[in-house]
Design an enzyme around this catalytic site. Sequence first.
Site, PDB file in Angstrom:
ATOM      1  N   GLU A 136       6.079  -8.189  63.162  1.00  0.00           N
ATOM      2  CA  GLU A 136       7.408  -8.079  62.775  1.00  0.00           C
ATOM      3  C   GLU A 136       7.697  -6.810  62.230  1.00  0.00           C
ATOM      4  O   GLU A 136       6.922  -6.153  61.424  1.00  0.00           O
ATOM      5  CB  GLU A 136       7.821  -9.305  62.109  1.00  0.00           C
ATOM      6  CG  GLU A 136       7.385  -9.426  60.791  1.00  0.00           C
ATOM      7  CD  GLU A 136       7.762 -10.839  60.111  1.00  0.00           C
ATOM      8  OE1 GLU A 136       8.070 -11.725  61.084  1.00  0.00           O
ATOM      9  OE2 GLU A 136       7.400 -11.056  59.031  1.00  0.00           O
TER      10      GLU A 136
ATOM     11  N   ASP B 176      13.228  -7.660  52.561  1.00  0.00           N
ATOM     12  CA  ASP B 176      13.130  -6.904  54.140  1.00  0.00           C
ATOM     13  C   ASP B 176      13.799  -5.570  53.889  1.00  0.00           C
ATOM     14  O   ASP B 176      14.817  -5.061  54.126  1.00  0.00           O
ATOM     15  CB  ASP B 176      14.005  -7.689  54.831  1.00  0.00           C
ATOM     16  CG  ASP B 176      13.474  -9.152  55.135  1.00  0.00           C
ATOM     17  OD1 ASP B 176      12.320  -9.309  55.287  1.00  0.00           O
ATOM     18  OD2 ASP B 176      14.243  -9.982  55.574  1.00  0.00           O
TER      19      ASP B 176
HETATM   20  C1  6LW Z   1      12.530 -11.054  58.538  1.00  0.00           C
HETATM   21  C2  6LW Z   1      11.333 -11.267  59.120  1.00  0.00           C
HETATM   22  C3  6LW Z   1      10.712 -12.654  58.541  1.00  0.00           C
HETATM   23  O1  6LW Z   1      13.560 -11.014  59.585  1.00  0.00           O
HETATM   24  O2  6LW Z   1      11.673 -13.088  57.659  1.00  0.00           O
HETATM   25  O3  6LW Z   1       9.184 -14.069  58.685  1.00  0.00           O
HETATM   26  C4  6LW Z   1      12.789 -12.650  58.352  1.00  0.00           C
HETATM   27  N1  6LW Z   1       9.562 -13.032  59.023  1.00  0.00           N
HETATM   28  O4  6LW Z   1      10.424 -10.114  58.862  1.00  0.00           O
HETATM   29  C5  6LW Z   1      13.854 -12.866  57.272  1.00  0.00           C
HETATM   30  O5  6LW Z   1      13.744 -12.280  55.915  1.00  0.00           O
END
Ligand code: 6LW
Length: 521
Positions: A187, A15
Amino acid sequence: MTVARNPLLPGCYPDPTICRVGEDYYLVTSTFEYFPGLPVFRSRDLVSWEQIGHVVDRPGQLDFDGIASSGGLYAPTLRHHDGVFWLVCTLVDQQDDTRGGNFLMTATDPAGPWSDPGWLDVEGIDPSIFFDDDGRVWMHGTRPAREPEWHDQTEVWVRELDPETKKLVGPEHVIWNGALRNVVWAEAPHLYKVDGTYYLLAAEGGTEFHHAVSIARADSVTGPYLGNKGNPILTHRHLGRGSDVVGAGHADLVQAADGSWWATLLGMRPYGGYHYNLGRETFLVPVVWEDGWPVFAPGVGRVPDEVEVPFAGQVRPGVAQGSGSGVVRPDDLRWTSLRRPAAEFSSARGDGWDLRMRPSTLGDPVTPAFLGVRQQHKDVDVRATVRAALGAGEDVGLTVRQSEDDHVRVFVTGADGEKERRVVAVHRQGGIETTLGELSLAGGAAEPVTLTVSARGQDYSLLAGAADEEPATVAVVDGRALDSVATGGFLGLWIGVYATSNGRPTATIARVERFEYVPVA
Ligand code: 6LW
């Protein structure tokens, strides 16, 4: 001209978020239950990175006690505005959703100290913050869709933030569900303004094999956002599971001082089958703009092994990328404990540590006496020389850790009245423990023992020997049982030392004389 080798940060650095201030770039990644949390890296040229601190580095800033593995600190966003660094992030407690949430911290020096968190009254994950050129500030993030049309549909929202009160104000706008119909997990949203147009960059497909990066644009920050016809603009899912890099996604954009554009993003490198023990790592991709849209890795369309950075030769050389080789001294910023500061159970001594043994074990979601570093190389020898006058049922050892429920340990253990020292290898898999091997070492209880994890791809040999002896193999573990493909969760592996009395009261001090991390070329 210098070449950046991907991954930029090997090992569990997922991330990534990046921003530039003058000639310096700053990058922060997620850390989940590890402490200190959210490492801050600096680079002058996007090629060489050095860690300068952590955002979360003192007790009282955030409470991680009891938060299970793969909860804790999720994806952060780092931005700089008017002399202040702003970081937004989520503390996730999967067992208790009344704890944690989205928060904001600020600092004038990115190396710290960072402020205490200001909590934001908003649900979901992956918060981001955008400073518009009219002085207004906009928070955004993602959450499960309130009225979902399909399974695992999320929605990206945007809402104004009052920079004085640091509270959200005004109406909320839902601006995005992903570029594709039925896509899961839109996301990691980030907003930018380029040549007067607002751009929303977001991941979709979930942070595994189907991960992808998409882009949309609008004339107003609150939308409506129109997706690029070329979406997703980067993914590796069409390359299949045999690809050297999989799961490319979760990108953030930065413009260099010379006007060029770049993206950092996460990806995984499987080896020994579809397993990526090093976790989700940070990669760099060049970006150009065509017809008002960003093109990631132009002419290549995938994460390159090497990226030419034209301006890198002109700036001062940075610190070597990745990690060092050799003794990891106590002041090394790679060290992490679990959930709380290591100072609560350890003191630096010479090249190593004194670990004040604790009753808690690696199986408990608390703060056992554990200190470790990320496994950043698939072929690596990690050696710890330990010495302790163990009481009955007490262990000091080396662990390869995925989580409370999944790790392997090779440890010296004590028992009343025994002349020899017993070394045991255990695999804890899904919370169930299996002894893999045992051996006895000659010598008194307080003489040093060297424990080694020797990883060669997916073979993890666990060895032990008295300090001046050739080490003997206690067990060989198949690493394919330890990565997040096998166990679930979001993390790559850590390798570290620990000391536990397995629940009994104890005053034993375990001495870690030295800890070496040596990648094998
Ligand atoms: C992060 C998100 C994700 O916040 O994984 O599945 C999480 N998506 O973008 C943790 O790295």
